[in-house]
Write a protein that holds these residues in place. Structure first.
Motif, PDB file in Angstrom:
ATOM      1  N   ALA A 350       0.828  -1.208   0.000  1.00 37.65           N
ATOM      2  CA  ALA A 350       0.000   0.000   0.000  1.00 37.65           C
ATOM      3  C   ALA A 350       0.859   1.254   0.000  1.00 37.65           C
ATOM      4  O   ALA A 350       0.529   2.252  -0.658  1.00 37.65           O
ATOM      5  N   ILE A 351       1.967   1.228   0.720  1.00 38.76           N
ATOM      6  CA  ILE A 351       2.867   2.382   0.744  1.00 38.76           C
ATOM      7  C   ILE A 351       3.451   2.626  -0.637  1.00 38.76           C
ATOM      8  O   ILE A 351       3.540   3.767  -1.107  1.00 38.76           O
ATOM      9  N   SER A 390      -5.768   8.696  -1.623  1.00 36.93           N
ATOM     10  CA  SER A 390      -6.289   7.483  -0.991  1.00 36.93           C
ATOM     11  C   SER A 390      -7.221   6.733  -1.931  1.00 36.93           C
ATOM     12  O   SER A 390      -7.195   5.491  -1.998  1.00 36.93           O
ATOM     13  N   ALA A 391      -8.033   7.467  -2.673  1.00 38.84           N
ATOM     14  CA  ALA A 391      -8.948   6.828  -3.616  1.00 38.84           C
ATOM     15  C   ALA A 391      -8.180   6.109  -4.727  1.00 38.84           C
ATOM     16  O   ALA A 391      -8.538   4.994  -5.132  1.00 38.84           O
ATOM     17  N   VAL A 392      -7.112   6.725  -5.221  1.00 41.93           N
ATOM     18  CA  VAL A 392      -6.301   6.111  -6.276  1.00 41.93           C
ATOM     19  C   VAL A 392      -5.633   4.839  -5.766  1.00 41.93           C
ATOM     20  O   VAL A 392      -5.597   3.807  -6.457  1.00 41.93           O
ATOM     21  N   GLU A 400     -11.485  -0.925  -0.565  1.00 44.79           N
ATOM     22  CA  GLU A 400     -12.033   0.343  -0.120  1.00 44.79           C
ATOM     23  C   GLU A 400     -10.932   1.186   0.529  1.00 44.79           C
ATOM     24  O   GLU A 400      -9.928   0.651   1.009  1.00 44.79           O
ATOM     25  N   PRO A 401     -11.105   2.497   0.551  1.00 43.63           N
ATOM     26  CA  PRO A 401     -10.103   3.359   1.202  1.00 43.63           C
ATOM     27  C   PRO A 401      -9.947   3.014   2.678  1.00 43.63           C
ATOM     28  O   PRO A 401     -10.897   2.573   3.335  1.00 43.63           O
ATOM     29  N   PHE A 415     -11.469  10.976   4.705  1.00 45.87           N
ATOM     30  CA  PHE A 415     -11.754   9.553   4.489  1.00 45.87           C
ATOM     31  C   PHE A 415     -13.103   9.380   3.778  1.00 45.87           C
ATOM     32  O   PHE A 415     -13.232   8.573   2.850  1.00 45.87           O
ATOM     33  N   ALA A 416     -14.086  10.163   4.194  1.00 44.52           N
ATOM     34  CA  ALA A 416     -15.401  10.090   3.544  1.00 44.52           C
ATOM     35  C   ALA A 416     -15.312  10.542   2.089  1.00 44.52           C
ATOM     36  O   ALA A 416     -15.919   9.933   1.188  1.00 44.52           O
ATOM     37  N   LEU A 417     -14.540  11.605   1.841  1.00 44.81           N
ATOM     38  CA  LEU A 417     -14.370  12.078   0.475  1.00 44.81           C
ATOM     39  C   LEU A 417     -13.705  11.025  -0.403  1.00 44.81           C
ATOM     40  O   LEU A 417     -14.062  10.860  -1.569  1.00 44.81           O
ATOM     41  N   ALA A 418     -12.734  10.300   0.159  1.00 44.96           N
ATOM     42  CA  ALA A 418     -12.059   9.263  -0.613  1.00 44.96           C
ATOM     43  C   ALA A 418     -13.036   8.168  -1.026  1.00 44.96           C
ATOM     44  O   ALA A 418     -13.007   7.696  -2.170  1.00 44.96           O
ATOM     45  N   GLY A 419     -13.921   7.770  -0.114  1.00 45.92           N
ATOM     46  CA  GLY A 419     -14.909   6.755  -0.443  1.00 45.92           C
ATOM     47  C   GLY A 419     -15.865   7.211  -1.532  1.00 45.92           C
ATOM     48  O   GLY A 419     -16.197   6.454  -2.453  1.00 45.92           O
ATOM     49  N   GLN A 420     -16.305   8.484  -1.442  1.00 44.92           N
ATOM     50  CA  GLN A 420     -17.209   9.012  -2.460  1.00 44.92           C
ATOM     51  C   GLN A 420     -16.516   9.105  -3.817  1.00 44.92           C
ATOM     52  O   GLN A 420     -17.103   8.772  -4.862  1.00 44.92           O
TER      53      GLN A 420
END
Length: 463
Positions: A350-351, A390-392, A400-401, A415-420
Motif C-alpha cells: 500500500a505504501i 487514498s482513492a487512487v 475500499e479506502p 476519508f469520507a471524500l475518498a470513499g465518495q
C-alpha cells in the motif's frame, strides 16, 4: 617485559574482574536504556555516550590496581629492587590496557544483540568512533593506576567513581548552548552524542574531530602511564608535560561546535541497485530491508503494469526530504525509505502504491500552504488532495479506502471524500477510469497545480 610476566599479570591483577564488571554493566545499560538500535553507527555512538558511566569505573579499577603494592605491604620491598620502576610497572599497565580494550569490544559485541538489523550496513565512520572509545578507556585505566599509586588510600577508588561520574554528567550540560549545541571543547570529555537532527545512520564524525579527540586522550593516557612509572617527584612533574602539550595542540584544532563535526557519510547515502527482478534501488545504509521489499515491490510493479501502463520498471527508496526538483521519473516507483520499518508485506504494498506510486507534492501539502475551504467544497484543499491519493491507492488495490494517517485537520472528512470519489470513479467505464488515474499520476509526477479530486471525479464539490 616477557609474555610470561604479562600472562601472570592478566591472571592475578584486577584486569579480568574489571573487564567482567564494567563490560557487564555496559551491556546491561546498552540493552536497558534504549530500544533496539536501528544501525551500527547508532550503537557505536550510544556506547560512547555511556562512557560517562563506564569511564569512571575504569578510572577506579586502575586506581585499585595502582595501590596493590601498598595493600600488600610490599611497597618498600619493591622499591629496593635493582630493576627500574618503569620495568616493574609496565606489565601492570599493559594488562590494564588489554583489559580496557577487551572491555570495550565485549560491550560492543554484547550490545550487538540489541541491533534491529545485525546484517545492516557497517559504516567506516564507526571505526574511529570505536577506536577513540577504546583509547578513552585505556586513558582512564592508566590515569587511574597513576592516581592510585600517588594516593594509595581505600577511599581513592570510590572517590574517583563519584568525582568522575559527577564531572562527566554535570559539566557538559553547563557548556551546552541551546542554539548551537555543544562547543568543540566538549571533545575533551570521552563521552559523545549523536547529531542533533538524529540522522545517525547517514552521518559520520569528521576526521578533524576524531583526530583531535584521539590526540587529547592519547596525551592523557601517556601522562597517566608516565606518572605511574616515575620513581621521583621531579620525574612525576615532568610527566605532566604530555597532557599539557596535547591540550595546546588539540584544543585549538577542535571544531568550533560539535554539530559542525557531523558530516554526511557519502558511502552510506550512495544508491545501490539489486541485479535481479524486481530492480530495487536504495541507499547503502538501507540494504538490510531488500529481502523484505522484493515481494511487495514485484506486486506493485505488476499491478501498475496491468492497470496503468506504461508502468515503472524499478523501485527507488529515497529520503522524502530529497524529493526531485523537476518531474518525478515515469520509469521509477518512488518510496519514502523512512516508512518501511517493521511493516508487513500488505502495508508495504500500500505504501508503494500510495498516490499511484508518486510522492505527495510539497507545493500542495507544504506547511505554509493556506487551507481555506472554497465555497461549495466539503473540505480544505489539502484534505481533498489526500482523499484523492487514498482513492487512487484503493482503486489500484481493488479495495475500499483505509483511514488516513496524513497530516490533515479533519481525517474523517477526508476519508469520507475518498470513499465518495472511489465510488464515482468506479461508476465510469473501465477505459475512462484508467484515463483519469493516468491523468492523476501525470499531474502528481509534475506536481501540477489543481484539484486532484476534481480530476478524478469531474465534479468540483464531491460532497
Amino acid at each position: 617485559m616477557s609474555a610470561r610476566i604479562l600472562r601472570i599479570e592478566l591472571r592475578r591483577s584486577i584486569a579480568p574482574w574489571a573487564t567482567l564488571l564494567i563490560a557487564g554493566i555496559g551491556v546491561f545499560v546498552l540493552f536497558a536504556s534504549n530500544p533496539p538500535y536501528q544501525s551500527w553507527m547508532e550503537l557505536a555512538i550510544t556506547q560512547r555516550d555511556i562512557l560517562q558511566l563506564t569511564w569512571p569505573l575504569a578510572l577506579a579499577a586502575g586506581a585499585w590496581q595502582g595501590m596493590r603494592e601498598r595493600r600488600s605491604g610490599v611497597e618498600e620491598l619493591m622499591a629496593t629492587t635493582s630493576r627500574p620502576r618503569w620495568q616493574r610497572v609496565l606489565p601492570v599497565a599493559a594488562a590494564m590496557a588489554i583489559a580496557a580494550l577487551v572491555t570495550y569490544l565485549v560491550m560492543l559485541a554484547g550490545a550487538a544483540g540489541h541491533l534491529r538489523y545485525l546484517d545492516g550496513y557497517f559504516p567506516t565512520g564507526a571505526i574511529p568512533v570505536i577506536a577513540v572509545g577504546v583509547l578513552s578507556l585505556v586513558a582512564a585505566a592508566w590515569l587511574g593506576v597513576a592516581l592510585g599509586s600517588l594516593l594509595p588510600s581505600p577511599l581513592t577508588a570510590p572517590m574517583l567513581v563519584v568525582v568522575g561520574f559527577l564531572a562527566l554528567a554535570l559539566v557538559p550540560p553547563v557548556i551546552f548552548d541551546h542554539e548551537r549545541g555543544r562547543p568543540g571543547t566538549a571533545l575533551l570529555f570521552p563521552s559523545l552524542q549523536g547529531p542533533r537532527d538524529g540522522a545517525v545512520a547517514a552521518q559520520m564524525l569528521s576526521t578533524r574531530a576524531n583526530l583531535t579527540q584521539g590526540l587529547w586522550l592519547a596525551a592523557l593516557a601517556v601522562t597517566g602511564l608516565a606518572v605511574y612509572a616515575a620513581a621521583r617527584r621531579r620525574t612525576r612533574v615532568a610527566a605532566v608535560v604530555p597532557v599539557l602539550l596535547g591540550a595546546v595542540i588539540a584544543v585549538p584544532a577542535m571544531p568550533d561546535w560539535i554539530a559542525d563535526a557531523w558530516v554526511e557519510d557519502r558511502r552510506a547515502t550512495e544508491l545501490v541497485c539489486t541485479s535481479g527482478e524486481p530492480r530495487i534501488c536504495l541507499e547503502r545504509r538501507l540494504t538490510h530491508v531488500v529481502d523484505d521489499l522484493r515481494e511487495p515491490a514485484g506486486q506493485a510493479l505488476a499491478i501498475l503494469a496491468a492497470k496503468l501502463p506504461p508502468a515503472p520498471t524499478q523501485v527507488l527508496l529515497q529520503d522524502p526530504n530529497q524529493q526531485p526538483a523537476g518531474p518525478q521519473p515515469a520509469d521509477t516507483l518512488l518510496v519514502a525509505g523512512a516508512e518501511l520499518a517493521d511493516q508487513p508485506p500488505d502495508v508495504l504494498l500500500a505504501i508503494m502504491l500510495d498516490g499511484a506510486g508518486v510522492w505527495p507534492c510539497e507545493n500542495i501539502v507544504g506547511p505554509d500552504k493556506p487551507r481555506p475551504v472554497p465555497d461549495g467544497q466539503a473540505a480544505d484543499p489539502v484534505a481533498r488532495y489526500f482523499a484523492a491519493r487514498s482513492a487512487v491507492t484503493a482503486w489500484l488495490l481493488d479495495r475500499e479506502p483505509r483511514p488516513m494517517l496524513a497530516p490533515i485537520d479533519d481525517p474523517d472528512a477526508s476519508f469520507a471524500l475518498a470513499g465518495q470519489a472511489l465510488a464515482a470513479l468506479r461508476a465510469l467505464p473501465v477505459d475512462e477510469q484508467r484515463a483519469r488515474i493516468a491523468a492523476f499520476r501525470d499531474a502528481e509526477r509534475a506536481c501540477a497545480e489543481g484539484d486532484r479530486l476534481e480530476l478524478l471525479t469531474g465534479a468540483s464539490g464531491t460532497r
